[in-house]
Design an enzyme around this catalytic site. Structure first.
Site: not given
Length: 318
Positions: A119, A244, A274
């Site tokens: 990520c 993120h 996500n």
């Protein structure tokens, strides 16, 4: 003939995103997972997320985002000499995804390699690209974050199935006379690498969410502050704050801890989920597209995730 001098810095000239067409709302997941849609939103801040089609790959999405950002920048693939792809969700370790994306774009001869910092990948890739441009190794580059996380998620695991999604984001980065991508602040906490894992290619992603939440909310505000310091600004000077997109509560906690009171905060997670390495460029492109940040605005980017890896840098918005 003398070698041209290395540039003084680099800058982002365009950002674009690609979100797959399939929208998956909380209610679609809730019945199978024996939870409610409102419970999912309260827990992670997500109302809907995007899933790629079964035959849509990481390379497909990366190439689409890259094509969009080239068009936005008024360039073609032949103008690009480097492509860095941030991803952790390719189906196999070889060939690298970046080379396949370059071929899709019609310029298979460009330098192309992958970065896997999960990520944090886009911010890592941006830091590497900035360094290569400053060194004179590249003049115009594509930095792409693309993930098909649904390939690696157990659909019956409430901790991951409610969170992860698919998508891609891309930026064109070029040599500049002055610094518009400031020094990256990056690192890792490998002692906690087991908090987010895919044990092998036959396994699904596992995540110890509460432990990751504690790490993010106790460890990363100083990283963000250091990135501001290296850029010579205070958090109050920021016009944008893009982390993120892991969890809406994490994002809001970090923004408050940083004291970025005047910054537009990226909350793309609410509608995109996500998307791992794709989340930072997707959130940045949304802020730009909605006019919440403008050309030249200072924006702090902060990626973090499996590894545990993190990277942050202050950039000027294209």
């Amino acid at each position: 003939m003398p070698t041209p001098a290395a540039p003084g810095g680099s800058r982002i000239v365009a950002v674009a995103g690609y979100r797959p067409s399939r929208i998956v709302g909380n209610e679609e997941l809730a019945a199978r997972l024996d939870v409610s849609g409102p419970w999912i939103e309260r827990r992670v801040g997500i109302r809907s997320r995007r899933y790629a089609q079964p035959d849509e790959s990481v390379v497909d999405m990366a190439a689409t985002a890259a094509g969009k950002v080239l068009a936005t920048a008024g360039l073609t693939a032949r103008d690009i000499d480097l492509l860095v792809l941030a991803t952790c969700s390719l189906p196999s370790p070889m060939p690298n995804g970046a080379a396949s994306v370059a071929a899709r774009l019609g310029h298979p001869a460009m330098a192309a390699f992958d970065v896997n910092a999960a990520c944090a990948g886009f911010c890592y890739a941006l830091g590497v690209t900035d360094g290569l441009i400053r060194a004179g190794t590249s003049r115009r580059a594509l930095v792409v974050g693309a993930e098909k996380m649904t390939d690696w998620v157990d659909p019956d695991d409430v901790d991951t199935a409610t969170v992860f999604a698919d998508g891609a984001g891309a930026a064109v980065v070029v040599a500049a006379d002055r610094t518009e991508i400031n020094p990256v602040v990056w690192g890792s906490d490998g002692d906690r690498a087991d908090l987010v894992t895919i044990p092998d290619r036959h396994s699904s992603v596992t995540m110890q969410g509460q432990a990751v939440y504690r790490w993010v909310t106790t460890s990363l505000a100083p990283v963000a502050l250091d990135a501001c310091r290296r850029a010579g600004i205070s958090p109050a000077d920021l016009k944008g704050f893009v982390t993120h997109q892991a969890n809406l509560r994490m994002i809001e906690h970090l923004a408050a801890a940083l004291g970025a009171t005047g910054a537009a905060v990226g909350r793309d997670i609410v509608e995109s989920g996500n998307t791992s390495a794709a989340s930072v460029p997707l959130a940045l492109s949304r802020l730009i597209g909605t006019g919440r940040i403008r050309t030249g605005d200072p924006v702090l980017l902060l990626g973090f995730g499996a590894g545990l890896s993190y990277a942050a840098q202050v950039v000027k918005s294209p």
